[in-house]
Write a protein that holds these residues in place. Structure first.
Motif, PDB file in Angstrom:
ATOM      1  N   ASN A 141     -13.350 -38.541 -24.826  1.00 52.10           N
ATOM      2  CA  ASN A 141     -13.703 -39.808 -25.448  1.00 52.10           C
ATOM      3  C   ASN A 141     -14.814 -40.598 -24.751  1.00 52.10           C
ATOM      4  OD1 ASN A 141     -13.167 -41.570 -27.550  1.00 52.10           O
ATOM      5  ND2 ASN A 141     -12.002 -42.890 -26.202  1.00 52.10           N
ATOM      6  N   ASN A 142     -14.800 -40.639 -23.451  1.00 51.52           N
ATOM      7  CA  ASN A 142     -15.883 -41.279 -22.690  1.00 51.52           C
ATOM      8  C   ASN A 142     -15.783 -40.806 -21.249  1.00 51.52           C
ATOM      9  OD1 ASN A 142     -13.713 -42.751 -21.747  1.00 51.52           O
ATOM     10  ND2 ASN A 142     -14.263 -44.629 -22.787  1.00 51.52           N
ATOM     11  N   ASN A 143     -16.661 -41.295 -20.417  1.00 50.85           N
ATOM     12  CA  ASN A 143     -16.655 -40.832 -19.039  1.00 50.85           C
ATOM     13  C   ASN A 143     -15.393 -41.289 -18.314  1.00 50.85           C
ATOM     14  OD1 ASN A 143     -17.486 -39.721 -16.633  1.00 50.85           O
ATOM     15  ND2 ASN A 143     -19.101 -41.198 -16.246  1.00 50.85           N
ATOM     16  N   ALA A 144     -14.893 -42.461 -18.672  1.00 51.78           N
ATOM     17  CA  ALA A 144     -13.649 -42.927 -18.060  1.00 51.78           C
ATOM     18  C   ALA A 144     -12.517 -41.937 -18.371  1.00 51.78           C
ATOM     19  CB  ALA A 144     -13.295 -44.322 -18.573  1.00 51.78           C
ATOM     20  N   ALA A 145     -12.465 -41.464 -19.601  1.00 52.79           N
ATOM     21  CA  ALA A 145     -11.447 -40.473 -19.979  1.00 52.79           C
ATOM     22  C   ALA A 145     -11.668 -39.164 -19.218  1.00 52.79           C
ATOM     23  CB  ALA A 145     -11.492 -40.227 -21.486  1.00 52.79           C
ATOM     24  N   ALA A 146     -12.926 -38.801 -19.021  1.00 56.72           N
ATOM     25  CA  ALA A 146     -13.232 -37.565 -18.287  1.00 56.72           C
ATOM     26  C   ALA A 146     -12.681 -37.657 -16.860  1.00 56.72           C
ATOM     27  CB  ALA A 146     -14.745 -37.333 -18.273  1.00 56.72           C
ATOM     28  N   LEU A 147     -12.871 -38.815 -16.221  1.00 60.80           N
ATOM     29  CA  LEU A 147     -12.381 -38.995 -14.856  1.00 60.80           C
ATOM     30  C   LEU A 147     -10.857 -39.014 -14.802  1.00 60.80           C
ATOM     31  CD1 LEU A 147     -14.913 -41.714 -13.687  1.00 60.80           C
ATOM     32  CD2 LEU A 147     -14.617 -39.450 -12.658  1.00 60.80           C
ATOM     33  N   ARG A 175     -12.509 -50.742 -13.148  1.00 60.93           N
ATOM     34  CA  ARG A 175     -12.912 -50.187 -11.866  1.00 60.93           C
ATOM     35  C   ARG A 175     -12.499 -48.728 -11.771  1.00 60.93           C
ATOM     36  NH1 ARG A 175     -11.124 -55.415  -8.243  1.00 60.93           N
ATOM     37  NH2 ARG A 175     -12.975 -56.591  -8.824  1.00 60.93           N
ATOM     38  N   ILE A 176     -13.407 -47.920 -11.265  1.00 61.26           N
ATOM     39  CA  ILE A 176     -13.106 -46.494 -11.162  1.00 61.26           C
ATOM     40  C   ILE A 176     -11.898 -46.224 -10.257  1.00 61.26           C
ATOM     41  CG2 ILE A 176     -14.040 -44.296 -10.304  1.00 61.26           C
ATOM     42  CD1 ILE A 176     -16.583 -44.947 -11.812  1.00 61.26           C
ATOM     43  N   LEU A 179      -8.799 -46.880 -12.257  1.00 66.73           N
ATOM     44  CA  LEU A 179      -8.701 -45.875 -13.326  1.00 66.73           C
ATOM     45  C   LEU A 179      -8.108 -44.573 -12.789  1.00 66.73           C
ATOM     46  CD1 LEU A 179      -9.864 -45.090 -16.288  1.00 66.73           C
ATOM     47  CD2 LEU A 179     -11.640 -43.980 -14.968  1.00 66.73           C
ATOM     48  N   ILE A 180      -8.644 -44.130 -11.641  1.00 71.83           N
ATOM     49  CA  ILE A 180      -8.179 -42.866 -11.057  1.00 71.83           C
ATOM     50  C   ILE A 180      -6.723 -42.992 -10.630  1.00 71.83           C
ATOM     51  CG2 ILE A 180      -8.492 -41.313  -9.088  1.00 71.83           C
ATOM     52  CD1 ILE A 180     -11.011 -41.010 -10.390  1.00 71.83           C
ATOM     53  N   GLU A 181      -6.383 -44.142 -10.031  1.00 66.65           N
ATOM     54  CA  GLU A 181      -5.017 -44.281  -9.525  1.00 66.65           C
ATOM     55  C   GLU A 181      -4.015 -44.411 -10.658  1.00 66.65           C
ATOM     56  OE1 GLU A 181      -5.343 -47.191  -6.288  1.00 66.65           O
ATOM     57  OE2 GLU A 181      -5.357 -45.443  -4.948  1.00 66.65           O
ATOM     58  N   ALA A 182      -4.494 -44.797 -11.844  1.00 71.54           N
ATOM     59  CA  ALA A 182      -3.598 -44.845 -12.999  1.00 71.54           C
ATOM     60  C   ALA A 182      -3.065 -43.450 -13.337  1.00 71.54           C
ATOM     61  CB  ALA A 182      -4.333 -45.446 -14.205  1.00 71.54           C
ATOM     62  N   SER A 183      -3.697 -42.423 -12.811  1.00 68.57           N
ATOM     63  CA  SER A 183      -3.236 -41.048 -13.053  1.00 68.57           C
ATOM     64  C   SER A 183      -2.043 -40.694 -12.182  1.00 68.57           C
ATOM     65  CB  SER A 183      -4.370 -40.063 -12.739  1.00 68.57           C
ATOM     66  OG  SER A 183      -4.536 -39.982 -11.325  1.00 68.57           O
ATOM     67  N   GLY A 184      -1.775 -41.516 -11.175  1.00 71.53           N
ATOM     68  CA  GLY A 184      -0.723 -41.182 -10.217  1.00 71.53           C
ATOM     69  C   GLY A 184      -1.273 -40.507  -8.979  1.00 71.53           C
ATOM     70  N   ASP A 271     -18.445 -28.708  -8.434  1.00 72.69           N
ATOM     71  CA  ASP A 271     -17.621 -27.797  -9.222  1.00 72.69           C
ATOM     72  C   ASP A 271     -17.384 -28.352 -10.612  1.00 72.69           C
ATOM     73  OD1 ASP A 271     -16.636 -25.720  -7.096  1.00 72.69           O
ATOM     74  OD2 ASP A 271     -16.572 -27.700  -6.155  1.00 72.69           O
ATOM     75  N   LEU A 272     -17.482 -29.691 -10.703  1.00 71.26           N
ATOM     76  CA  LEU A 272     -17.278 -30.339 -11.988  1.00 71.26           C
ATOM     77  C   LEU A 272     -18.171 -31.578 -12.021  1.00 71.26           C
ATOM     78  CD1 LEU A 272     -15.322 -29.970 -14.442  1.00 71.26           C
ATOM     79  CD2 LEU A 272     -13.869 -31.701 -13.386  1.00 71.26           C
ATOM     80  N   VAL A 273     -18.842 -31.786 -13.158  1.00 72.83           N
ATOM     81  CA  VAL A 273     -19.664 -32.981 -13.329  1.00 72.83           C
ATOM     82  C   VAL A 273     -19.105 -33.760 -14.511  1.00 72.83           C
ATOM     83  CG1 VAL A 273     -21.937 -33.780 -14.112  1.00 72.83           C
ATOM     84  CG2 VAL A 273     -21.782 -32.019 -12.356  1.00 72.83           C
ATOM     85  N   THR A 274     -18.992 -35.083 -14.352  1.00 67.23           N
ATOM     86  CA  THR A 274     -18.586 -35.918 -15.490  1.00 67.23           C
ATOM     87  C   THR A 274     -19.719 -36.893 -15.797  1.00 67.23           C
ATOM     88  OG1 THR A 274     -17.640 -37.887 -14.433  1.00 67.23           O
ATOM     89  CG2 THR A 274     -16.253 -35.916 -14.475  1.00 67.23           C
ATOM     90  N   ALA A 275     -19.877 -37.237 -17.081  1.00 71.38           N
ATOM     91  CA  ALA A 275     -20.964 -38.137 -17.485  1.00 71.38           C
ATOM     92  C   ALA A 275     -20.648 -38.759 -18.838  1.00 71.38           C
ATOM     93  CB  ALA A 275     -22.278 -37.365 -17.571  1.00 71.38           C
ATOM     94  N   SER A 276     -21.405 -39.802 -19.165  1.00 69.66           N
ATOM     95  CA  SER A 276     -21.270 -40.460 -20.477  1.00 69.66           C
ATOM     96  C   SER A 276     -22.234 -39.827 -21.476  1.00 69.66           C
ATOM     97  CB  SER A 276     -21.633 -41.939 -20.378  1.00 69.66           C
ATOM     98  OG  SER A 276     -20.748 -42.619 -19.532  1.00 69.66           O
TER      99      SER A 276
END
Ligand code: PLP
Length: 452
Positions: A141-147, A175-176, A179-184, A271-276
């Motif tokens: 859906n977006n880069n935030a979702a990718a992360l 904030r990134i 966002l990341i910590e919302a994953s656990g 190894d992995l690139v994320t982008a908008s």
């Protein structure tokens, strides 16, 4: 005062709705929308603002152009990727693709075999063709979702290492790190705001570390006494390196030498690139994931991947953006100052001819500077050209009065400029070719208003 006579003279609703123009509008926009403009015009008649014979005309004039309350606007701010204006405007090719995808389409069907096909295969192939360094790709859906998907799939209950200089707030309070910590997963910050070294990462690695994250500071600059390990250095740690490059450049851009791109990041060892998708790539809102077959496959198979899935409209517009001609964003980035000056002179001449008022004192061609915007390349500015109008023009241009000026072919469209040093400047760099007619008509109308 409303006299009983006047009240009786207000045209009846059913008579107004039978007007062919309003009947057609009800088919196109829906009856409730048309009834509302009719009610409002009747009220204006009751209030004595309109004569009874003017009510139908006023209702027609008040009809919205489309059944969305979003308004088309012209971006003359000089900010190439403007978040408040929907980021990247799509190319004509991508708009056409959206139109096709809006109906029923073979998004998950192979028309040759009649069997189920791989969803979005063509868009993914278009991406991989442009980034041959990637073994596989995924679009969300977006880069935030990718992360978030990356953290969910690769680091459940584990740690992600990130430099303190890269704890970015994207905008609108998001904030990134949060966002990341919302994953656990746990974010482990290393180094300092201005300087982080490879040994800071090396010292923080434990058996709980899942991957190293490198985030591009896409909306601010850290200058002076600074240091950060490169992707190539991070790759020596023996952990997966995930690079959030932000803007979505797939290859290096000659005018944006400091902006990271997917091909270079992968070649250096990410190894992995994320982008908008909707920043410098110039496409629809999307999150691009490019990388090793193994990692992308783990993301694709994660149960949450379905929640981040993009729709057929995004797949269609993304494929057309990648395969199609130059995007408006790419064109705006590529334009040089001399060409923009010539274009500004040409637009000014067309506006003067159209405004039919002595407008020389109100309109001039000026030099100005454009920015890349929230999409990336912080601090980068380009010489540009624009039209300068009195400061009071800004508000008029934002809300042009009538939708269609009698005798003019083009509907008026809100034109967004910027106010600087007591004048309104309309930077032509971000005015697309498709916008020119509406731009000329609207600025000419504003000049006529100002000259009155
Ligand atoms: C813009 C940006 C994001 C957020 O991307 P969206 O597509 O808006 O979700 C994340 N990281 C960086 C570095 C960005 O520049």
């Amino acid at each position: 005062m409303v006299t009983p006579d006047l009240r009786r003279a207000v045209p009846r609703t059913d008579a107004l709705l039978a007007d062919p123009r309003l009947a057609e509008a009800a088919q196109r926009l829906g009856a409730p929308v048309v009834k509302r403009v009719v009610r409002e015009a009747q009220q204006r008649c009751r209030d004595g603002e309109l004569a009874p014979h003017e009510v139908a005309e006023a209702a027609v004039a008040a009809l919205p152009a489309a059944s969305t309350s979003l308004h088309r606007v012209v971006n003359a701010t000089g900010v190439v990727v403007h978040t408040n204006l929907g980021r990247a405007p799509l190319s004509p090719a991508a708009r056409e693709a959206l139109d096709v995808a809006a109906g029923t389409v073979d998004v998950e069907l192979d028309l040759v075999t009649g069997r189920r096909g791989r969803r979005g295969a063509a868009a993914l192939q278009a991406l991989l063709d442009q980034v041959p360094e990637a073994q596989d790709a995924l679009v969300v859906n977006n880069n935030a979702a990718a992360l978030l998907l990356t953290a969910l799939a690769l680091a459940p209950g584990r740690e992600i290492l990130v430099s303190r200089g890269e704890l970015v707030e994207i905008g609108d309070g998001f904030r990134i790190p949060a966002l990341i910590e919302a994953s656990g997963a746990r974010l482990r910050e290393v180094g300092t705001t201005n300087r982080t070294h490879l040994h800071d990462f090396a010292d923080a690695v434990t058996e709980r570390t899942a991957f190293v994250l490198k985030v591009h500071p896409s909306n601010f600059l850290v200058t002076g006494f600074t240091a950060a390990p490169s992707i190539a250095e991070l790759a020596t740690l023996g952990l997966p390196v995930v690079a959030d490059i932000g803007s979505g450049l797939l290859a290096p851009h000659p005018r944006l030498p400091d902006e990271p791109d997917a091909r270079t990041a992968l070649r250096e060892g990410a190894d992995l690139v994320t982008a908008s998708g909707d920043k410098l790539l110039g496409g629809p809102q999307a999150g691009l994931l490019l990388g090793t077959g193994e990692l992308v496959q783990r993301l694709r198979r994660h149960p949450s991947a379905r929640a981040f899935r993009v729709d057929k409209l995004t797949l269609a517009a993304l494929e057309a953006t990648l395969r199609g001609p130059q995007t408006p964003v790419a064109a705006a980035l590529a334009a040089d100052a001399a060409d923009l000056r010539a274009r500004a002179e040409d637009l000014a001449a067309r506006i003067r001819a159209d405004s039919r008022t002595p407008s020389d004192a109100l309109l001039s061609v000026v030099a100005c500077r454009s920015a890349v915007g929230g999409g990336g390349a912080p601090g980068v500015e380009f010489d540009s050209a624009g039209l300068a109008l009195p400061e009071a023009a800004a508000a008029l241009l934002r809300q042009p009065g009538p939708r269609l000026v009698p005798g003019s072919e083009s509907p008026l469209v809100p034109v967004l400029g910027r106010v600087e040093s007591g004048r309104t400047v309309l930077d032509v760099r971000t005015v697309t070719r498709e916008d020119e007619a509406a731009f000329v008509a609207t600025v000419a109308w504003a000049l006529r208003e100002l000259a009155r």
